[in-house]
Design an enzyme around this catalytic site. Sequence first.
Site, mmCIF file in Angstrom:
data_model
loop_
_atom_site.group_PDB
_atom_site.id
_atom_site.type_symbol
_atom_site.label_atom_id
_atom_site.label_comp_id
_atom_site.label_asym_id
_atom_site.label_seq_id
_atom_site.Cartn_x
_atom_site.Cartn_y
_atom_site.Cartn_z
ATOM 1 N N GLY A 164 0.620 -1.170 0.051
ATOM 2 C CA GLY A 164 -0.041 0.030 0.124
ATOM 3 C C GLY A 164 0.677 1.186 0.013
ATOM 4 O O GLY A 164 1.856 1.414 0.761
ATOM 5 N N ALA A 203 -0.261 -5.608 12.506
ATOM 6 C CA ALA A 203 -0.715 -4.029 12.502
ATOM 7 C C ALA A 203 0.489 -3.254 12.034
ATOM 8 O O ALA A 203 1.052 -2.728 12.907
ATOM 9 C CB ALA A 203 -1.339 -3.822 14.000
ATOM 10 N N ILE A 204 0.651 -3.189 10.843
ATOM 11 C CA ILE A 204 1.787 -2.690 10.235
ATOM 12 C C ILE A 204 1.504 -1.193 10.233
ATOM 13 O O ILE A 204 2.403 -0.277 10.669
ATOM 14 C CB ILE A 204 2.247 -3.299 8.924
ATOM 15 C CG1 ILE A 204 2.429 -4.667 9.149
ATOM 16 C CG2 ILE A 204 3.694 -2.368 8.528
ATOM 17 C CD1 ILE A 204 3.373 -5.310 10.132
ATOM 18 N N GLY A 205 0.406 -0.765 9.775
ATOM 19 C CA GLY A 205 -0.095 0.646 9.552
ATOM 20 C C GLY A 205 0.334 1.384 8.465
ATOM 21 O O GLY A 205 0.561 2.454 8.442
ATOM 22 N N CYS A 232 -7.997 -1.226 5.326
ATOM 23 C CA CYS A 232 -7.073 -1.578 6.211
ATOM 24 C C CYS A 232 -7.544 -1.461 7.678
ATOM 25 O O CYS A 232 -7.979 -0.374 8.108
ATOM 26 C CB CYS A 232 -5.922 -0.553 5.940
ATOM 27 S SG CYS A 232 -4.627 -1.030 7.075
ATOM 28 N N LYS A 235 -10.750 -3.166 -2.844
ATOM 29 C CA LYS A 235 -10.458 -4.242 -1.945
ATOM 30 C C LYS A 235 -11.437 -4.078 -0.729
ATOM 31 O O LYS A 235 -11.264 -3.402 -0.074
ATOM 32 C CB LYS A 235 -8.936 -4.261 -1.684
ATOM 33 C CG LYS A 235 -8.920 -5.428 -0.560
ATOM 34 C CD LYS A 235 -7.084 -5.642 -0.660
ATOM 35 C CE LYS A 235 -6.680 -6.835 0.310
ATOM 36 N NZ LYS A 235 -5.404 -6.835 0.466
ATOM 37 N N ILE A 246 -10.974 -11.135 0.453
ATOM 38 C CA ILE A 246 -11.121 -10.201 1.619
ATOM 39 C C ILE A 246 -9.754 -9.684 2.098
ATOM 40 O O ILE A 246 -8.609 -10.160 1.969
ATOM 41 C CB ILE A 246 -11.887 -10.759 2.786
ATOM 42 C CG1 ILE A 246 -10.986 -12.027 3.361
ATOM 43 C CG2 ILE A 246 -13.172 -11.266 2.169
ATOM 44 C CD1 ILE A 246 -11.769 -12.684 4.503
ATOM 45 N N GLY A 291 -1.133 -14.405 -0.097
ATOM 46 C CA GLY A 291 -0.778 -13.210 0.978
ATOM 47 C C GLY A 291 0.155 -13.876 1.696
ATOM 48 O O GLY A 291 1.417 -13.948 1.527
#
Lengths: 259, 308
Positions: free
Chosen positions: B48, B72-74, B132, B168, B194, B268
């Site tokens: 992203g 939880a990469i953010g 996200c 998405k 998903i 993924g």
Amino acid sequence: MALRNCRNVKVLDITPVGETQRPGEFFELRLERPDWDAWKPGQFVMIRPVDWPMDILWGRPFSICSGDSRSVTLFVQKVGRGTARLAELKKGDTVALWGPLGNSFAVEPDTPTLMLAGGIGIAPFRGYVEQHSHPENLKLFFAHRMPLGCYPHEGIAAVADVECMAEEKPEDLQAIIARMGELVNEYRDGLILCCGPTPFMKTAQRFALEAGARLYVSLENRMACGVGACLGCVCKDGEGHHVQVCTKGPIFRADNVEL
Amino acid sequence: MEVSDLKVSFGGLSMSNPVMTASGTFGFGLEFAPYGDLSRLGGIVAKGISMKPREGNPMPRIAETPCGMLNAIGIQNPGVEAFVKQALPALKRQDVAVVANLYACDAEEFGELAGILSTEDGVAALEVNVSCPNVKEGGAAFGQDPAQIAKVTEAVKKRAGGKPVMLKLSPNVADIATCARAAVEGGADILSLINTLIGMGVDIRNRRPRLANVVGGLSGPAIKPVALRCVHQVCQAVDVPVIGIGGIASAEDALEFIMVGAHAVQVGTANFLRPDFAFTLAEDMAQLLTELCVERLEDFRGSLQLPL
């Protein structure tokens, strides 16, 4: 031959090392060497047995402890469910191995070099000593909690100066810290390398910054992929930016990393 | 059946096979080049990107869970400019469809990102991340509101310069079919689903959450049944092509998604099982289809037989 790749390799042997209250806590895992050009001390590999079901998803990272043209040796301490299951491997089992990964320790043959190892953090230093052309310039300071026989320290002691301190009772820790401070000062104009638990590396970092010594630390953050994609292993560099330990490290200059 | 028989073309996107890698699990693609030939993939969805660089969330950011993982990469990323100047030129030389994944805080910024990428000939399509779960602003908030989904899709489509736009979708909604319809109304050419399920892990020894962000996205084989259900529902609800994502870790998994109606799949978390995982998936799919006596992928797609 490749710079790095992912290959299925066989377990050549798996050997328990030393004795603790937990049987098989330490073991040496010798694997077939994939078709790599070379590896450098401080680099690591990821391994995941091909038969592992999905309940343990990720591979596990290990620094390369030693190796020759035919094999790669990893040194493992059972600490969680991944390493506990790795301990069940048998000779002939197949493991996916990707590497060699990350950067490597600085090697300056003529510079007096101090290696600071805490516990299982000793593993990459065996390879470092094996590949070093002037091991008489090397000194290892090794702090450990389990009996010495649990660690791959004998090969190092055979060629380099080794000083060991056991942490058996609470007051030992202060003595270890004090000795580390003395040694960092002694090697302030040389090269210092450190691998061990985070508090151990933080202490070394503090001493090195105070003394103006050149120190490199080897991080071992939890990681999923080992190739720079998952962004789960990041640390903060000197400017406060998140960087991957797997691809920008695992070795960082102590004045350019937040521990 | 040969891999060459797996060519797919849908919603304005053409690929040599239906295997793509999912955003956030494959870097910008080049990280995986030492482990396989990128042209063996149908497509790569880049991680992203946002207008400005983002540092992402504090550590710890990932935790292993039974048959899955939490993250939880953010949206840590170097920003769109770095993507265009550094990653794209190298990616363009690879014979693989590159899809940019867009992340922004409002519809206007999404449109702006689309505008920048619309003129990049190395970008085959735009995937819009309205789902996200790991960022406080935007992200999931859009993904849970059909009106916002339609608005964001419209904003991106308007500036996409003819590039296919895929939305998405989040599974963290009451009715994913409603969200899918909203995206289609907004002009989406393709839907991908998903994204991760919101989850949590705790450590009873130190009494702390396993992620600094407390909650994170669950992915991996553990979520495959949820993903399959969502893809099934969306394929029943809308006519635009769907890309199935969620826990795919084998050729059989991939074909399950195709059978409920997906045109392609994204791999993924399985990329973390071993970095060469995705490269052989298309071949494995071709072989499995041969075993099933299927001659064309189209014949297999949507062939699920539901009880009357």
